[in-house]
Scaffold this active site. Structure first.
Site, short mmCIF file in Angstrom:
data_model
loop_
_atom_site.label_atom_id
_atom_site.label_comp_id
_atom_site.label_asym_id
_atom_site.label_seq_id
_atom_site.Cartn_x
_atom_site.Cartn_y
_atom_site.Cartn_z
N GLU A 130 0.79 -1.23 0.00
CA GLU A 130 0.00 0.00 0.00
C GLU A 130 0.83 1.29 0.00
O GLU A 130 0.44 2.27 -0.62
CB GLU A 130 -0.93 0.00 1.22
CG GLU A 130 -1.96 -1.11 1.24
CD GLU A 130 -3.03 -0.93 0.19
OE1 GLU A 130 -3.32 0.22 -0.18
OE2 GLU A 130 -3.56 -1.96 -0.29
N SER A 155 -49.62 -29.42 39.93
CA SER A 155 -49.18 -29.89 41.25
C SER A 155 -47.74 -29.54 41.57
O SER A 155 -47.32 -29.68 42.73
CB SER A 155 -49.37 -31.41 41.33
OG SER A 155 -50.74 -31.75 41.20
#
Length: 783
Positions: A107, A522
């Site tokens: 780059e 229950s």
């Protein structure tokens, strides 16, 4: 008197020419000065004008890039990752020099020499454009953008880059702003800081932002493990990730990689020998799939995600994508979350729940194939188009290719690896008739041969009978219609160790363990009996088990509750009442104490926030979640101490600072630098006592009787030798089946029921449906 001397004609012409030249040069100089001044003023005005709305570059000093939030199990295994941009931030001093060399070669090789704008590079770019114009070439001209300019563009000029309907003037304006900002950035920040911003910001493709995430996603490696050819390939990607895709454009990607290797050698970063060895290596990329390393933890991870969003907001979880830092947020992504999940128990819980749901669903008969396809052509291609669930491994989808009286041959759908490539194609397995006998048709008629169940071209689910032995016997499967959930908890801390909220998260994200509100039946009775024991009753207290009629007010029917099975035992001890789950005894007990007291204890235990004080609620008619019920049983199991359910142990921000933890106790002596004879520090027990410890002991003893002699006695016989306590729960018409049970250090709850409540059939009780799932889990969990 002498006559004047007259110069010759030639001399006169020379003087006139010299005068004209001097005059021209003078005017040219003056014009040049004026033009220079005007031009400078014009350039200065343009620069001033462009500089008026430049973003503040000093915000880069505070910038913290959005990074991934990562969710881990209690042993550190990765469960999930969340982010708008999947990024792992790394400081510049931890990035290997070899990686930096590759990016500088690709780059900006003069990065450490220029002041933000590379004059030499700019000259080369101008020459490149000129050659393009002269030759008429369509080739893209060479760029001259430095790394600093790219930082300015990506961080500060993103709006201009992404602007719609851009004109040439917009592009030139953006370039000019980019150059000005680059010079200012170079003056304000060190080269290393600029490079750090760049390498952590850029996009590498396949969802990778920043060099560390790219190394992990492309090669499954840390940065310091990468070779020359690998860092060179990563350096090739920022220019155009899609153009250098490792599988779609392998040759182009390899050529670009090799060019960068060559530049690294020319620039002196590697030797010629190293370059020669690197360029001949193949482009070996092993794409990483995002997601969990913990099998079937999707329901757990999703609940953690929801709680994080509620606590910190979406920006706090996923991170803001703004390039300018926002310091108003308490957190900005990048959280590290250590959860309570036990990966081993999670796997066992999923297997136990799925086996239980599948076993019940098989009893309802065979509902037919998933689809029908034509097998005269390429059945593999046709099979790939059939939609299937992605999270039900080891189940596979397949198509019936051959039918015989005693077996069928099933072609399996192709399997893919992490890159999406097909790794197993045209596999086939045999399903014996024995493994299909369960598939009776509606009406109850049992199949006599394989063709009574399937025919050629039927698309069906199949699975190895033993998941650990895929080469063994395979069975016919079908997706169960019934739903359910299982949840395991540490009773001393409230830490949720495992959660499975349904058969498949891909099919339904609704969590039946933590979101579904159902009637516990229950399973709520231990809260009623604990209330009684805490208020003067004893396990030996006598309560009448006989018919009862209760007026519900003017104009309403008389309520006459019944026992399951319709029998009455007369005067019975309280212990027997819960062991055998006697409804009428529970109603009389609640009537004697008063429902407001029961509602208060239900709130203490966290089962209900505001229970309606009517007697039917004593039988579990109110709706609650499996998570709440398991938390309540945990308080019984730990001696009556309050616990808060949690799926998260600790949350750290991106810098490693703990910003939340479940255990918020302070330990004053734990931070001593050395031992000087002082006593060991003691952690205070700050849990609130919600019932008397004697009450907790008594109700635990009673629920041990449920397993030994009561409604879960079959479970007691199957897990003989293991001290267990628990309670079954079944609602009217068998719409919901529950079992909550515990040992000294583990509480587990199971729920089974259709998502839209309907009867599961006579005998589909908590003892017959939920307890076996509990048993299969506990047997492996306690092994």
């Amino acid at each position: 008197m002498r006559a004047p001397i007259v110069p010759p004609p030639v001399e006169k012409k020379r003087k006139k020419r010299r005068s004209w030249i001097l005059s021209f040069l003078g005017w040219s100089f003056a014009f040049g000065v004026v033009a220079f001044v005007v031009g400078s003023a014009g350039v200065g005005f343009v620069l001033w004008k462009v500089s008026q709305d430049l973003p503040k570059y000093d915000s880069l000093a505070k910038y913290e890039p959005p990074v991934m939030t990562r969710i881990h199990a209690n042993n550190g295994l990765l469960m999930a990752e969340y982010a708008h941009e999947r990024r792992i931030f790394v400081p510049i001093n931890t990035i290997p020099k070899l990686a930096i060399a590759a990016f500088l070669s690709a780059e900006d090789k003069r990065f450490y020499e220029h002041g933000g704008i590379d004059i030499y590079g700019l000259g080369r770019a101008v020459m490149s454009v000129a050659k393009k114009i002269i030759s008429g070439s369509r080739k893209r001209p060479q760029g001259a953008s430095t790394i600093t300019q790219q930082v300015a563009k990506n961080f500060l000029l993103e709006d201009l880059v992404n602007k719609k309907n851009k004109t040439k003037l917009d592009e030139y304006t953006r370039k000019l702003k980019e150059a000005i900002l680059a010079i200012r950035i170079e003056r304000a920040f060190s080269k290393d800081k600029i490079l750090e911003l760049y390498l952590n910001e850029i996009f590498f493709g396949v969802g990778s932002y920043g060099i560390a995430a790219a190394a992990l996603n492309y090669f499954g490696k840390e940065l310091d493990e990468l070779g020359i050819e690998e860092v060179a390939y990563l350096a090739a990607l920022p220019k155009a990730p899609n153009n250098y895709h490792p599988f779609r454009h392998t040759k182009r990607a390899t050529n670009r990689r090799n060019w960068i290797i060559g530049r690294m050698q020319i620039n002196g970063y590697i030797s010629q020998k190293q370059a020669d060895e690197a360029v001949v290596k193949p482009l070996h990329v092993n794409l990483r799939r995002y997601g969990t390393q913990v099998f079937a933890a999707d329901y757990f991870a999703e609940e953690v995600r929801r709680s994080l969003v509620a606590k910190y907001g979406k920006d706090g979880l996923y991170g803001r994508v703004d390039r300018v830092a926002n310091t108003d947020l308490e957190v900005n992504g990048g959280l590290s979350v250590r959860t309570t999940l036990d990966a081993r128990l999670q796997k066992l819980a999923r297997r136990a729940l799925i086996n239980g749901l599948v076993g019940f669903d098989r009893g309802k008969g065979w509902r037919g194939p998933v689809a029908q396809i034509d097998i005269t052509g390429d059945w593999g291609v046709a099979l790939r188009k059939v939609k299937t669930l992605s999270d039900i491994q080891p189940w596979r989808i397949g198509v019936v290719l051959e039918t015989q009286s005693k077996k069928v041959v099933v072609g399996l759908a192709p399997q893919k690896d992490k890159t999406g490539k097909i790794v197993s194609d045209r596999e086939a397995v045999e399903i014996s008739f024995k493994e299909m006998k369960w598939a009776r048709k509606k009406g109850g008629r049992k199949p006599r041969k394989t063709t009574d169940v399937v025919k050629l071209g039927d698309v069906i689910y199949v699975s190895p009978k033993d998941p650990e032995k895929p080469q063994g016997v395979w069975s016919l499967m079908q997706i169960p219609e019934v739903g359910g959930g299982i949840l395991a908890m540490d009773p001393h801390t409230g830490r949720v160790l495992a959660v499975v909220g349904g058969f498949s998260f891909a099919a339904s994200q609704f969590d039946r363990a933590m979101q579904a509100k159902r009637q516990p039946g229950s399973a709520f009775k231990p809260i009623v009996y604990a209330t009684a024991l805490d208020n003067g009753y004893k396990p030996t207290s006598i309560v009448l088990d006989a018919p009862i009629s209760i007026s519900q007010g003017a104009g309403k029917d008389v309520w006459e509750p019944k026992n399951y099975g319709g029998k009455y035992w007369g005067p019975t001890t309280l212990r027997t009442g819960i062991e055998r789950s006697r409804n009428l005894m529970t109603v009389r007990l609640a009537q004697d104490m008063g429902m407001p007291l029961v509602a208060e204890y239900a709130r203490r235990f966290g089962v209900y926030d505001d229970l309606m004080p009517v007697l039917s609620m004593a039988l579990g008619a109110g709706e609650t979640t499996l998570l709440r019920l398991v938390t309540a049983y945990s308080m019984i199991a730990n001696g009556g101490r309050e616990v808060r359910a949690t799926l998260i142990d600790r949350i750290q921000d991106r810098h490693g600072k703990t910003i939340w933890r479940h255990d918020d106790r302070e330990c004053t002596g734990c931070k001593a630098e050395s031992w000087q004879g002082q006593p060991e520090p003691e952690l205070p027990d700050t849990r609130r006592q919600i019932i008397d410890p004697h009450t907790a002991y008594q109700i635990t003893s009673i629920m041990e009787g449920v397993v030994k002699r009561g409604t879960a006695r079959r479970l007691g016989r199957q897990l003989k030798g293991i001290p267990l306590a628990g309670k079954t729960g079944t609602t009217n018409d068998e719409k919901d089946a529950w079992f909550i049970g515990f040992t000294a250090d583990l509480v587990v709850g199971v729920f089974v029921g259709y998502d839209i409540p309907k009867s599961m059939g006579k005998g589909s009780t908590g003892g017959h449906l939920a307890a076996p799932i509990f048993k299969n889990f506990m047997k492996k969990a306690l092994a």
